[in-house]
Write an enzyme that holds these catalytic residues in place. Structure first.
Site, PDB file in Angstrom:
ATOM      1  N   HIS A  26      -4.868  -2.494   8.671  1.00  0.00           N
ATOM      2  CA  HIS A  26      -3.635  -1.753   8.964  1.00  0.00           C
ATOM      3  C   HIS A  26      -3.463  -1.670  10.484  1.00  0.00           C
ATOM      4  O   HIS A  26      -4.152  -0.912  11.166  1.00  0.00           O
ATOM      5  CB  HIS A  26      -3.713  -0.354   8.358  1.00  0.00           C
ATOM      6  CG  HIS A  26      -2.383   0.331   8.223  1.00  0.00           C
ATOM      7  ND1 HIS A  26      -1.239  -0.125   8.836  1.00  0.00           N
ATOM      8  CD2 HIS A  26      -2.022   1.446   7.525  1.00  0.00           C
ATOM      9  CE1 HIS A  26      -0.226   0.686   8.526  1.00  0.00           C
ATOM     10  NE2 HIS A  26      -0.684   1.636   7.731  1.00  0.00           N
ATOM     11  N   ASN A  40       5.989   7.558  13.298  1.00  0.00           N
ATOM     12  CA  ASN A  40       4.854   8.312  13.826  1.00  0.00           C
ATOM     13  C   ASN A  40       4.898   8.410  15.349  1.00  0.00           C
ATOM     14  O   ASN A  40       3.871   8.396  16.030  1.00  0.00           O
ATOM     15  CB  ASN A  40       3.525   7.719  13.344  1.00  0.00           C
ATOM     16  CG  ASN A  40       3.233   8.095  11.907  1.00  0.00           C
ATOM     17  OD1 ASN A  40       3.479   9.219  11.488  1.00  0.00           O
ATOM     18  ND2 ASN A  40       2.710   7.143  11.138  1.00  0.00           N
ATOM     19  N   GLY A  49      12.378  -2.468   2.199  1.00  0.00           N
ATOM     20  CA  GLY A  49      13.666  -2.330   1.537  1.00  0.00           C
ATOM     21  C   GLY A  49      14.062  -3.498   0.662  1.00  0.00           C
ATOM     22  O   GLY A  49      15.248  -3.661   0.344  1.00  0.00           O
ATOM     23  N   GLN A 101      -6.512  -1.531   2.048  1.00  0.00           N
ATOM     24  CA  GLN A 101      -5.968  -1.540   3.408  1.00  0.00           C
ATOM     25  C   GLN A 101      -6.881  -0.689   4.290  1.00  0.00           C
ATOM     26  O   GLN A 101      -6.980   0.531   4.109  1.00  0.00           O
ATOM     27  CB  GLN A 101      -4.544  -0.983   3.434  1.00  0.00           C
ATOM     28  CG  GLN A 101      -3.885  -1.111   4.799  1.00  0.00           C
ATOM     29  CD  GLN A 101      -2.527  -0.438   4.833  1.00  0.00           C
ATOM     30  OE1 GLN A 101      -2.427   0.755   4.616  1.00  0.00           O
ATOM     31  NE2 GLN A 101      -1.483  -1.202   5.101  1.00  0.00           N
ATOM     32  N   TYR A 147      -0.345   3.853  13.778  1.00  0.00           N
ATOM     33  CA  TYR A 147      -1.729   4.286  13.630  1.00  0.00           C
ATOM     34  C   TYR A 147      -2.592   3.660  14.743  1.00  0.00           C
ATOM     35  O   TYR A 147      -2.073   3.038  15.665  1.00  0.00           O
ATOM     36  CB  TYR A 147      -2.230   3.983  12.230  1.00  0.00           C
ATOM     37  CG  TYR A 147      -1.471   4.757  11.170  1.00  0.00           C
ATOM     38  CD1 TYR A 147      -1.449   6.154  11.196  1.00  0.00           C
ATOM     39  CD2 TYR A 147      -0.740   4.113  10.174  1.00  0.00           C
ATOM     40  CE1 TYR A 147      -0.735   6.887  10.253  1.00  0.00           C
ATOM     41  CE2 TYR A 147      -0.020   4.842   9.222  1.00  0.00           C
ATOM     42  CZ  TYR A 147      -0.017   6.222   9.276  1.00  0.00           C
ATOM     43  OH  TYR A 147       0.705   6.951   8.356  1.00  0.00           O
ATOM     44  N   GLY A 189       7.178  -1.645  -2.181  1.00  0.00           N
ATOM     45  CA  GLY A 189       6.420  -0.416  -2.115  1.00  0.00           C
ATOM     46  C   GLY A 189       6.904   0.622  -3.099  1.00  0.00           C
ATOM     47  O   GLY A 189       6.428   0.711  -4.226  1.00  0.00           O
ATOM     48  N   ARG A 190       7.895   1.419  -2.692  1.00  0.00           N
ATOM     49  CA  ARG A 190       8.318   2.562  -3.502  1.00  0.00           C
ATOM     50  C   ARG A 190       8.800   2.176  -4.898  1.00  0.00           C
ATOM     51  O   ARG A 190       8.672   2.961  -5.837  1.00  0.00           O
ATOM     52  CB  ARG A 190       9.397   3.348  -2.759  1.00  0.00           C
ATOM     53  CG  ARG A 190       8.845   4.199  -1.613  1.00  0.00           C
ATOM     54  CD  ARG A 190       9.931   4.682  -0.691  1.00  0.00           C
ATOM     55  NE  ARG A 190      10.511   3.590   0.069  1.00  0.00           N
ATOM     56  CZ  ARG A 190      11.578   3.705   0.854  1.00  0.00           C
ATOM     57  NH1 ARG A 190      12.174   4.865   0.969  1.00  0.00           N
ATOM     58  NH2 ARG A 190      12.036   2.668   1.528  1.00  0.00           N
ATOM     59  N   PRO A 200       0.829  -1.215   0.000  1.00  0.00           N
ATOM     60  CA  PRO A 200       0.000   0.000   0.000  1.00  0.00           C
ATOM     61  C   PRO A 200       0.858   1.257   0.000  1.00  0.00           C
ATOM     62  O   PRO A 200       1.840   1.350   0.743  1.00  0.00           O
ATOM     63  CB  PRO A 200      -0.817  -0.125   1.290  1.00  0.00           C
ATOM     64  CG  PRO A 200      -0.065  -1.088   2.141  1.00  0.00           C
ATOM     65  CD  PRO A 200       0.640  -2.017   1.223  1.00  0.00           C
ATOM     66  N   THR A 237       0.292   5.463  -0.018  1.00  0.00           N
ATOM     67  CA  THR A 237      -0.551   6.651  -0.016  1.00  0.00           C
ATOM     68  C   THR A 237      -0.056   7.623  -1.073  1.00  0.00           C
ATOM     69  O   THR A 237       1.105   8.029  -1.056  1.00  0.00           O
ATOM     70  CB  THR A 237      -0.548   7.312   1.369  1.00  0.00           C
ATOM     71  OG1 THR A 237      -1.219   6.448   2.289  1.00  0.00           O
ATOM     72  CG2 THR A 237      -1.255   8.661   1.348  1.00  0.00           C
ATOM     73  N   ARG A 248      -1.457  -6.087   8.695  1.00  0.00           N
ATOM     74  CA  ARG A 248      -0.106  -5.530   8.630  1.00  0.00           C
ATOM     75  C   ARG A 248       0.394  -5.177  10.025  1.00  0.00           C
ATOM     76  O   ARG A 248      -0.307  -4.506  10.794  1.00  0.00           O
ATOM     77  CB  ARG A 248      -0.086  -4.286   7.751  1.00  0.00           C
ATOM     78  CG  ARG A 248       1.328  -3.845   7.362  1.00  0.00           C
ATOM     79  CD  ARG A 248       1.310  -2.589   6.538  1.00  0.00           C
ATOM     80  NE  ARG A 248       2.470  -2.517   5.657  1.00  0.00           N
ATOM     81  CZ  ARG A 248       2.808  -1.427   4.985  1.00  0.00           C
ATOM     82  NH1 ARG A 248       2.082  -0.321   5.086  1.00  0.00           N
ATOM     83  NH2 ARG A 248       3.862  -1.429   4.196  1.00  0.00           N
ATOM     84  N   ALA A 291      -0.231  -1.217  11.830  1.00  0.00           N
ATOM     85  CA  ALA A 291       1.201  -0.919  11.857  1.00  0.00           C
ATOM     86  C   ALA A 291       1.435   0.584  11.827  1.00  0.00           C
ATOM     87  O   ALA A 291       0.503   1.392  11.832  1.00  0.00           O
ATOM     88  CB  ALA A 291       1.888  -1.591  10.660  1.00  0.00           C
ATOM     89  N   ASN A 292       2.711   0.952  11.826  1.00  0.00           N
ATOM     90  CA  ASN A 292       3.180   2.316  11.549  1.00  0.00           C
ATOM     91  C   ASN A 292       2.621   3.386  12.478  1.00  0.00           C
ATOM     92  O   ASN A 292       2.456   4.539  12.083  1.00  0.00           O
ATOM     93  CB  ASN A 292       2.890   2.694  10.090  1.00  0.00           C
ATOM     94  CG  ASN A 292       3.720   1.878   9.129  1.00  0.00           C
ATOM     95  OD1 ASN A 292       4.627   1.160   9.528  1.00  0.00           O
ATOM     96  ND2 ASN A 292       3.406   1.965   7.846  1.00  0.00           N
TER      97      ASN A 292
END
Length: 383
Positions: A187, A247, A309, A111, A192, A330-331, A36, A38, A239, A189-190
């Site tokens: 979601h 965050n 990565g 997600q 949130y 991802g990226r 995912p 954003t 996730r 993770a991260n």
């Protein structure tokens, strides 16, 4: 501009990374997942635009697409121009996306997302404060119409409100199926909302959702039960980011104990996969005093999806050593819509323009090229 793909001792075409694999009720075409991302291309009121259908269809050669974080309610939003899945107009917008992906032979999950305290009053209904398990202000930013803006101190949720948010996850899962999605990812993770409940660094509650590890995990497990009750567990993933402090979510005081507890209990819902960020999100894969995440792989009865990565070399090594069932990129998917083919033939990878990551229209979104037949031939010859 291009990055060279790392060459490995074993030809990539011999790896099962590029072969079909079973995930729940589905036969995926390969083990590569689009993670995912954003991109903030929805309308102000969270309706997916037609351009998003083109974007995801371009990337449908992934074994599975996990669509960007998707707000489960107006309150759950922490970033401008992100899509929602809580009203009929949003469902209809997503239906155009899923139909476009399916027409290209792809599979796609959304997600399901509630940001909790990683928000700003300008993004909240009526300018209200964001909510969280505890009223602790994060040292983080939220993407507003004015750009990245510091977060504010949230309001602690009342115990009675928590069941309402769980019901919103349940409704979002129903809407996802109505929109034609093949399943959903939760979601957690991260930094949130779900992870804010899970970690003792961000959860200082004294009710049934705070204090002990069992209480802090209660919200996550009740969300998983609600969503699996709608979709069937075999069409649900979750996730997790056990070792990531993004965050301003400081690591739990006992990451191994907390996350092994969670994963063991998730087995009760027969989930399709856990999607694990290995290390710091978009950062180092190794964390001091971090635990061996293969413990989670061994505990979980479904598929283990690895993220963070990964390049071709790391992905091939993970499959060669059987460290992961699925690899999420991802990226790399931003500038390489045909990433699967580029990795398969060993072609160079395009580099995205960071200035176009968030907001805007087609530039930096749907205008990245795919390989030409001549470029494919050249890449195979060079390999």
């Amino acid at each position: 501009m291009t990055d060279s793909v790392e060459k490995t001792e074993e030809p990539q075409m011999a790896s099962d990374l590029f072969r079909p694999v079973r995930l729940g009720p589905y036969q995926l075409t390969n083990r590569i997942v689009m993670a995912p991302l954003t991109r903030s291309r929805a309308s102000e009121d969270g309706i997916p635009r037609p351009l998003m259908a083109e974007y995801y269809a371009q990337r449908a050669s992934a074994g599975l697409i996990i669509a960007e974080g998707t707000n489960i309610s107006p309150q759950s939003r922490g970033y401008a121009f992100t899509p929602g899945i809580y009203n009929e107009m949003q469902v209809e917008g997503w239906r155009q996306v899923t139909e476009a992906v399916h027409a290209r032979g792809g599979r796609i999950f959304p997600q399901l997302w509630h940001v909790g305290r990683i928000s700003h009053p300008s993004l909240q209904p009526g300018g209200d404060l964001p909510v969280a398990p505890s009223a602790i202000c994060p040292k983080a930013t939220s993407y507003t119409a004015a750009g990245f803006t510091p977060c504010v101190a949230p309001r602690a949720l009342a115990t009675a409100e928590i069941s309402e948010i769980i019901a919103q996850y349940r409704s979002a899962a129903r809407n996802a199926l109505a929109a034609g999605f093949d399943g959903v990812e939760i979601h957690a993770a991260n930094g949130y909302l779900i992870e804010q409940f899970l970690r003792d660094s961000t959860n200082k509650r004294t009710d049934a959702y705070g204090g002990s590890r069992e209480n802090r995990a209660r919200f996550l497990l009740e969300v998983a039960e609600a969503v699996a009750g709608v979709c069937g567990g075999e069409r649900v993933g979750i996730r997790l980011s056990p070792l990531s402090p993004v965050n301003d979510a400081a690591l739990d005081s006992d990451p191994e104990g907390t996350y092994t507890y969670v994963v063991e209990r998730l087995n009760a819902f027969n989930l399709a996969y856990i999607h694990v960020i290995e290390g710091v999100t978009q950062g180092p894969r190794e964390v001091p005093q971090g635990f061996d995440l293969q413990i989670l792989r061994r505990l979980f009865k479904g598929r283990y999806m690895a993220n963070n990565g990964y390049d071709l070399g790391l992905a091939l090594e993970a499959r060669r050593r059987n460290l992961a069932d699925l690899i999420a990129f991802g990226r790399l998917y931003i500038a390489n819509p045909d990433l699967v083919e580029r990795l398969r033939v060993g072609a160079p990878l395009d580099v995205p323009d960071r200035k176009t990551f968030f907001g805007g229209a087609a530039v930096g979104y749907t205008d990245y090229p795919t390989l030409t037949p001549a470029e494919k031939v050249a890449a195979l010859a060079a390999g």
